[in-house]
Scaffold this active site. Sequence first.
Site, PDB file in Angstrom:
ATOM      1  N   ILE A  40       3.792  13.982  22.921  1.00 54.94           N
ATOM      2  CA  ILE A  40       5.032  14.581  23.166  1.00 54.94           C
ATOM      3  C   ILE A  40       6.194  13.510  23.260  1.00 54.94           C
ATOM      4  O   ILE A  40       7.320  13.969  22.886  1.00 54.94           O
ATOM      5  CB  ILE A  40       4.964  15.453  24.572  1.00 54.94           C
ATOM      6  CG1 ILE A  40       6.059  16.281  24.923  1.00 54.94           C
ATOM      7  CG2 ILE A  40       5.096  14.344  25.857  1.00 54.94           C
ATOM      8  CD1 ILE A  40       6.119  16.980  26.250  1.00 54.94           C
ATOM      9  N   LYS A  41       5.733  12.282  23.307  1.00 52.91           N
ATOM     10  CA  LYS A  41       7.142  11.477  23.280  1.00 52.91           C
ATOM     11  C   LYS A  41       7.699  11.370  21.753  1.00 52.91           C
ATOM     12  O   LYS A  41       8.924  10.652  21.772  1.00 52.91           O
ATOM     13  CB  LYS A  41       6.537  10.070  23.668  1.00 52.91           C
ATOM     14  CG  LYS A  41       5.912  10.001  24.923  1.00 52.91           C
ATOM     15  CD  LYS A  41       7.140   9.987  26.176  1.00 52.91           C
ATOM     16  CE  LYS A  41       6.673   9.820  27.419  1.00 52.91           C
ATOM     17  NZ  LYS A  41       7.824   9.812  28.567  1.00 52.91           N
ATOM     18  N   ASP A  42       7.185  11.812  21.025  1.00 54.26           N
ATOM     19  CA  ASP A  42       7.629  11.868  19.627  1.00 54.26           C
ATOM     20  C   ASP A  42       9.094  12.324  19.506  1.00 54.26           C
ATOM     21  O   ASP A  42      10.113  12.151  18.885  1.00 54.26           O
ATOM     22  CB  ASP A  42       6.886  12.466  18.459  1.00 54.26           C
ATOM     23  CG  ASP A  42       5.759  11.713  18.040  1.00 54.26           C
ATOM     24  OD1 ASP A  42       5.402  10.562  18.550  1.00 54.26           O
ATOM     25  OD2 ASP A  42       5.036  12.343  17.035  1.00 54.26           O
TER      26      ASP A  42
END
Length: 367
Positions: A40-42
């Site tokens: 999700i950090k993308d």
Amino acid sequence: MSGVLDLVGNSPLISLSDVVVSGGPELVAKWERFNPAGSIKDRPALHLVETAEQMGLLSPGGTIIESSSGNFGISLAMIAAVKGYRAIILVDPKTTDANRAALEAFGAEVIVVHEQDDTGSYHKTRIKLANELAREIPGSFRPDQCFNLLNAAAHYRGTASEILAQFDDSLSAVVTTVSTGGQLGGISRRLRGENREIEIIAADAVGSGIFQPDPAAYATPGVGLGWTPSSVETSLVDRVLWVPDELAFIGCRMLARHEGLLTGASSGMALVAALRLASELPPDRKVCVLFSDGGDRYLNTVYSDEWLKKCGLATELRMDEFLRRCGELQWHLDPCRQGPSMDEFQRTLDVPESTSLMSSTAFEDGE
């Protein structure tokens, strides 16, 4: 034809069928491992880098410097590789060998910070060193995920918008873990503005200082902090569940063995909170639970019997015992801790020139 950065977002939904509460609501996972760097950090990493470029804070040949326990750093390293930047990522001993290998594979320079801070973790000492490096290295940019409201803005615009589009009115709650507060902060603000009937549930580690006054060490990577992150406005969070390491790790193993989903450590924590909530809801409702990454990077830890035994944790539980223990956990919330107001947050969505992307000065003197 798309480039790799065009693949960020639009993660799929997966309905859970076996690791569920009998007679409870449908649990639907939004699985973020399908982002190109695997988590999700993308989403916030790309938003922060592209905003910095637009504001002239990051130029060709520049250096991205960040403190990260794993996924955010990996996302930045991937983006730096695509865009031609130098990346320096500060990690700590809890960072898995697989995460360090991924960082290095993308060409990032990895610095391991071994000094613990006053909470027994490494967040503050990592941030302090990252700030020092940013002052010393010309052309450097600190995304500063723990203190940057644009972190939450990425989820307000992206993740939350997708949830609203993917679910109908039967959605009762969204469950997400808390680390830097970006996903919780952005999702809670967007859903509160669209539908106040959707509960916002935060899953956090026992020992994290985000919602409790006495931080302590814990083993679950990628979650928790020793303070309340600036992105979180606690008045928008309905309930918090503090999940012990053992249940979070067993949750991951349950998902792998019963659902065929190899998830990361924080996903097991989110599952525990979703199961706790499911014990209170009718079967005609739905709960969206955010699974932040995949489990490939945790094979030598969460999925290793030897590692769990070394930590003094159980390697497995019967399903009925696991569900019973999830159902016995108590809800919490400290309403005294407040982040920025909705108006303050809303202004960041337009990225005004006054927005600071280098704001982590709270620990300059080791506070």
